[in-house]
Structures are given as C-alpha cells and as structure tokens.
Write an enzyme that holds these catalytic residues in place. Sequence first.
Site, PDB file in Angstrom:
ATOM      1  N   GLU A 143      38.550  71.947  13.076  1.00 40.75           N
ATOM      2  CA  GLU A 143      38.970  71.161  11.966  1.00 40.75           C
ATOM      3  C   GLU A 143      37.325  71.581  11.010  1.00 40.75           C
ATOM      4  O   GLU A 143      35.900  71.126  11.740  1.00 40.75           O
ATOM      5  CB  GLU A 143      39.578  70.489  11.460  1.00 40.75           C
ATOM      6  CG  GLU A 143      41.006  70.143  11.753  1.00 40.75           C
ATOM      7  CD  GLU A 143      41.813  69.274  11.354  1.00 40.75           C
ATOM      8  OE1 GLU A 143      41.639  67.857  11.098  1.00 40.75           O
ATOM      9  OE2 GLU A 143      43.176  68.651  11.611  1.00 40.75           O
ATOM     10  N   TYR A 191      33.460  66.815   9.925  1.00 40.04           N
ATOM     11  CA  TYR A 191      33.596  66.685   8.174  1.00 40.04           C
ATOM     12  C   TYR A 191      32.331  65.844   8.432  1.00 40.04           C
ATOM     13  O   TYR A 191      30.824  65.881   8.406  1.00 40.04           O
ATOM     14  CB  TYR A 191      34.322  65.832   8.116  1.00 40.04           C
ATOM     15  CG  TYR A 191      35.967  66.698   8.111  1.00 40.04           C
ATOM     16  CD1 TYR A 191      35.799  67.394   7.090  1.00 40.04           C
ATOM     17  CD2 TYR A 191      37.178  66.340   9.193  1.00 40.04           C
ATOM     18  CE1 TYR A 191      37.268  68.535   6.916  1.00 40.04           C
ATOM     19  CE2 TYR A 191      38.024  67.504   9.384  1.00 40.04           C
ATOM     20  CZ  TYR A 191      38.162  67.863   8.498  1.00 40.04           C
ATOM     21  OH  TYR A 191      39.216  68.231   8.381  1.00 40.04           O
ATOM     22  N   HIS A 205      36.019  67.758  14.704  1.00 41.88           N
ATOM     23  CA  HIS A 205      36.267  68.062  13.593  1.00 41.88           C
ATOM     24  C   HIS A 205      35.174  67.536  12.949  1.00 41.88           C
ATOM     25  O   HIS A 205      34.496  67.258  13.284  1.00 41.88           O
ATOM     26  CB  HIS A 205      37.709  67.481  13.802  1.00 41.88           C
ATOM     27  CG  HIS A 205      38.675  68.398  14.203  1.00 41.88           C
ATOM     28  ND1 HIS A 205      40.033  67.481  13.854  1.00 41.88           N
ATOM     29  CD2 HIS A 205      38.929  68.695  14.419  1.00 41.88           C
ATOM     30  CE1 HIS A 205      41.167  67.867  14.324  1.00 41.88           C
ATOM     31  NE2 HIS A 205      40.361  68.710  14.684  1.00 41.88           N
ATOM     32  N   TRP A 254      40.152  73.725   7.356  1.00 42.33           N
ATOM     33  CA  TRP A 254      41.425  72.817   6.860  1.00 42.33           C
ATOM     34  C   TRP A 254      41.017  72.788   5.127  1.00 42.33           C
ATOM     35  O   TRP A 254      39.662  72.588   4.284  1.00 42.33           O
ATOM     36  CB  TRP A 254      40.926  71.096   7.424  1.00 42.33           C
ATOM     37  CG  TRP A 254      42.214  70.936   6.877  1.00 42.33           C
ATOM     38  CD1 TRP A 254      42.584  69.843   5.481  1.00 42.33           C
ATOM     39  CD2 TRP A 254      43.348  70.503   7.995  1.00 42.33           C
ATOM     40  NE1 TRP A 254      43.314  69.450   5.504  1.00 42.33           N
ATOM     41  CE2 TRP A 254      44.069  69.882   6.219  1.00 42.33           C
ATOM     42  CE3 TRP A 254      43.758  70.657   9.510  1.00 42.33           C
ATOM     43  CZ2 TRP A 254      44.744  69.240   7.195  1.00 42.33           C
ATOM     44  CZ3 TRP A 254      44.730  70.240   9.063  1.00 42.33           C
ATOM     45  CH2 TRP A 254      45.882  69.486   8.321  1.00 42.33           C
ATOM     46  N   ARG A 288      45.836  77.996  12.444  1.00 48.83           N
ATOM     47  CA  ARG A 288      46.798  76.378  12.757  1.00 48.83           C
ATOM     48  C   ARG A 288      47.379  75.587  12.311  1.00 48.83           C
ATOM     49  O   ARG A 288      47.248  75.429  11.206  1.00 48.83           O
ATOM     50  CB  ARG A 288      45.368  75.676  13.566  1.00 48.83           C
ATOM     51  CG  ARG A 288      45.887  73.770  14.450  1.00 48.83           C
ATOM     52  CD  ARG A 288      44.389  73.717  14.555  1.00 48.83           C
ATOM     53  NE  ARG A 288      44.077  72.199  14.984  1.00 48.83           N
ATOM     54  CZ  ARG A 288      44.631  70.968  14.515  1.00 48.83           C
ATOM     55  NH1 ARG A 288      43.989  70.841  13.875  1.00 48.83           N
ATOM     56  NH2 ARG A 288      44.375  70.616  15.003  1.00 48.83           N
ATOM     57  N   ASN A 323      46.374  66.165  17.192  1.00 47.91           N
ATOM     58  CA  ASN A 323      45.447  66.013  16.503  1.00 47.91           C
ATOM     59  C   ASN A 323      45.377  64.598  16.782  1.00 47.91           C
ATOM     60  O   ASN A 323      45.630  63.467  16.212  1.00 47.91           O
ATOM     61  CB  ASN A 323      46.336  66.507  15.075  1.00 47.91           C
ATOM     62  CG  ASN A 323      45.586  66.637  14.381  1.00 47.91           C
ATOM     63  OD1 ASN A 323      44.102  67.407  13.477  1.00 47.91           O
ATOM     64  ND2 ASN A 323      44.756  64.936  13.149  1.00 47.91           N
ATOM     65  N   GLU A 324      43.611  64.680  16.472  1.00 50.88           N
ATOM     66  CA  GLU A 324      42.936  63.425  16.345  1.00 50.88           C
ATOM     67  C   GLU A 324      43.514  62.456  17.184  1.00 50.88           C
ATOM     68  O   GLU A 324      44.025  61.811  16.647  1.00 50.88           O
ATOM     69  CB  GLU A 324      42.524  63.780  15.196  1.00 50.88           C
ATOM     70  CG  GLU A 324      41.639  64.774  14.275  1.00 50.88           C
ATOM     71  CD  GLU A 324      41.418  64.605  12.759  1.00 50.88           C
ATOM     72  OE1 GLU A 324      42.008  62.900  12.274  1.00 50.88           O
ATOM     73  OE2 GLU A 324      40.941  65.252  11.711  1.00 50.88           O
TER      74      GLU A 324
END
Length: 553
Positions: free
Chosen positions: A266, A239, A237, A295, A93, A170-171
Amino acid sequence: MRDTRHRLPHLHLPRHPHLSAALAALAALLLALLTPATSAHAAPTGFRVENGRLLEASGNDFVMRGVNHAHTWYADRLDALDHIKAKGANTVRVVLSSGDRWTRNDTADVANVVAQCKRNRLICVLEVHDTTGYGEQSGAVTLSRAADYWIEVRDALFGQEDHVVVNIGNEPYGNTDHTRWTADTKAAIQRLRAAGFDHTLMVDAPNWGQDWAFTMRDNAASVFAADPDANTVFSIHMYGVFDTAAEVSDYLGRFVAAKLPVVVGEFGHDHSDGNPDEDAVLSVTRQLGIGYLGWSWSGNGGGVEYLDMVENFDPDRMTSWGRRLFDGPDGIAATSEEAAVYRSGPGGDTTAPTAPGAPVASAVTSSSVALSWGAATDAVGVTGYDVVRVAGGQETVVASAAGTTATVTGLAADTSYTFAVRARDAAGNRSARSATVTVTTAPGPAAGSCAVGYRVTGEWPGGFQAEVVVRNTGSAAVDGWTLRWTFPAGQRITSLWGGTATQSGAEVSVAAAPYTATIPPSGSVSLGFTGTRSAAGADPTAFSLNGAECSAA
C-alpha cells in the site's frame, strides 16, 4: 506433523565379522531405499520465490503493478476490476473480511472474486482486513484468526496457486506489542502450510503496516526460513513514515541486498500521518524491480477521500492521485507487464484491436474538452481506451476510459492541443493510433477579471492551513477553471478541498470541483488546504485563472 519415516525391524545379527559387515551394509542399503528423499521445501505449483524474486510457475519474473480494491465494503462494485485492468494494471489487491469486524466474504464470494480476477487477466492478492491494528485497534483480530478464515475458504483457493497470492492479514499489529509480530507470523505461515496451502504467502508489517520500529525488516530472514515452502513475500505499507526518498530507498534496498522478496503493498500520495514521497516509491521500485500496489481505487472515507484514484468508482473521473499512479513517470501504464500465465499457452491473444475512430471534440472550454470516438474491434474484446496528447512526435496519456467518451481537463486557455486514441484488449495488446483531432481551448477571462485572496488560517510546527478565495470580477460567468500559483519557499499541499490539486515542485495547479466550477459575475468560490513547510515562509502573491493573471483581492 506426523512422522512418515519408514522404520526397519530390529535385526539379530550373528557375531561373524564378515557376515555382520555384509548384513550391516544390506541394512544400510535397505534404509536408503526405504527412506524417502527430502528437500528443503515443497515444489511450487504456481508462484514461487527464488533468490529474492517472485517468479511465476513458468519461471517468468513477475513484478506487481496494481492497486487495492475495497471489495468487502463495496461487494457490488466488482466491475472495478474491469476498469483497473483497462488502466493497465497487472495485479489487484482485494480487501476481504473474516466476519469479525465487517460482513464476512464466504467461500462462494471468494471464488467469484478469483474468477473475476482471472476473467480480467489480473493476478489476485487476497487479504483479510480484520487484523488491522491488532493490539491497538478495538475489535481487531489475530493472525491466528486470519489463518482460521483462510482454512475455512480454502476450497475457493486450492488449484489457483498460479493466479492467487494469499496476504494473510492486513497491518497485523498497531504500535502496541508489535514485537509479537515475528512469532505470530511464523505460526500463521506454518498453520497454512500444514493445511495444504501451496500458494505464495504475503505478510504485512506491524506498526500499522509501516514498520517504523523495523520489526519486520530485522526479522524477515527468520520468518522466511520458518516457511517450509520458502515461498513468503514481505509487504511494507508506505505512508507518512516514508516521506523522504532516502527512507524509501534504504528500506527497500536492505531487502534486495538480503535477497528477501518485498513489495509495497500500500502507498498513497498523501496521508493524515504525513506526506509520503510517492515519486520516490515509484522511482525506487522501478529501479529495484519491486512490485507496488497503490491505495486505493475508490470508496475511501473517514477523512482520507483524497486517496481515491477515481471518483465514485467512475473510471472516467480520475483524480490527480489516479492520474499520477497510472499515467505518470514510473506509473502503471509505463511499467506494468501482464502475467505470463495469461500470455502463454494455446490460444494466447497476441492480436491487437483495430484503431478506434478519429476523436470528435465538443464542449470546449478554456481548460477542458470532451472527446468521443468510434469503437475499435478485437477478436476477444476491447477493454479500454487511452486518450493521448500528440506533441513533437511524442505521446502522453491524458485520459483513459472504458467506453468511447472521455473528458480531458487541466488544459491551458487559448492553447492548441492535438489528441488521438488507442484501444486496449484484455491481453494488454494496444491498437494503432487513431487519426488525430486538433482543438484550441477557449480564451480565459481577460486580465483583471479575476481576483484572488490568500490567507493562512492556522499554523503548527512543520505545517499550516490556508484559504484561497477566487472572485470573478468580470461581466460573464466563469464555467470551469484552473487556478495556478507558485509557492515561494518549499511548501507542499497535503490535502485540498474545493478542487483537485496537482503540484510539481513549487508549481501548483488546482482544477475546479464540480460544485465550484461555475463562478457567476461578482461571485466567488473558496478553497482550503493543509500543507507542510520546514519553516515559516512567504505567501504566494501571483495567481492565474485559466491562464489569465488575477489581481489581489
């Protein structure tokens, strides 16, 4: 969209009932012949979504196994794609910029990125990063602006539908006005379709990509239905929001149950917003057949340098996060399968490289060994090598390299190890194993020649900060070390400086950083770390340095 339906002229029909019926039937027949047949969505020319799965044009089920590469900030490091492929990834990516927040990646640059992905037999997921945190992050732009950018660089993308996935932005949206994500995402998808994009499109979640409010999860079906090509994949994503296996499993499982395509676009092993459960991400995605993109390869800053997989873009200097993602259970090396577009058709490479030369050991310390070997040959070209530890008939990859040298670290003192090497080519073919070499690491310092001090320097609900001082109490310098201890009560390191930490359950192993590797006689080095714990717990009391017990300092 322009109305393309054929229109019949008005027919003045006589009032004779039989003739009227016949002419009406004729008119109906003409209408059927002149009106083009319509389908639910356009026929795909490359990747496509079917029954909640991402398929290649060939019909092959494709599961992404790869990493993110920060191209827009490191435009001179496209050689990273060679190294990423050599580690076994099938997808990369790539971070791009529309020019609104960072230097714009123009059409020529995007075309070159795609060409380099293809040369390295990688599927290319391209994303615009300028949308990150829109509504909350100063300078962030809208998904509409991201769509503008894709239309501006489309000459680099048309015809690449079987090699490229377009990740629109992105995001897009932080935590402010994130409910607007649904309408804005639908509009961006439809704009790209109207502009002729037949690619699989990927859309990131709001809430900085983590969708804690479930806006994407609960509206994914309507967003997918808004795509006239029915060819959209959703990207979450993971996290700090996803710090338990239950949360990872529940979120991804809901998409699978709804037959909606999803990937983990991610994720990391640690983050400033909490400690993600990377083991669960890897395990659940394998069980569900879902793609993931870690990531990130290298170049992180701003306090998240621990997310680098290799140090300073050097493929021979893998971090603990890189080793976990590439070589650990459910990691890339164990689960990645190259895209069928690179394995099929005339001239497909099915010939493995020759076996490399037997490795030769040098610079043996109590915790590491340098290995070198003769190069392998291949009809197309060798792209990398895997160093494997051989024990009990089993192989474990312990290092990877683009060239013919590697250093294996994290070894126990005064211990025998057997190593061999395998070569890989661009098609993913793996050579026979080389001859082996057996190495015995140097003895560690004698008992009593090291002392360790441990103290907690700060605490907060659910977390703490600690300092570890390692002192050499012997008469000879310590050159290279690994410090080990066991936490007594469910504690976990989230970020460490002064070394590289690896934790398995309560067991902690810290390998020296280059600047702390040498401890002179009577000298010391200091480490610091932050960690999590559910309640105040006891401090560790037993430490070993290169396999030898240390006294308390």
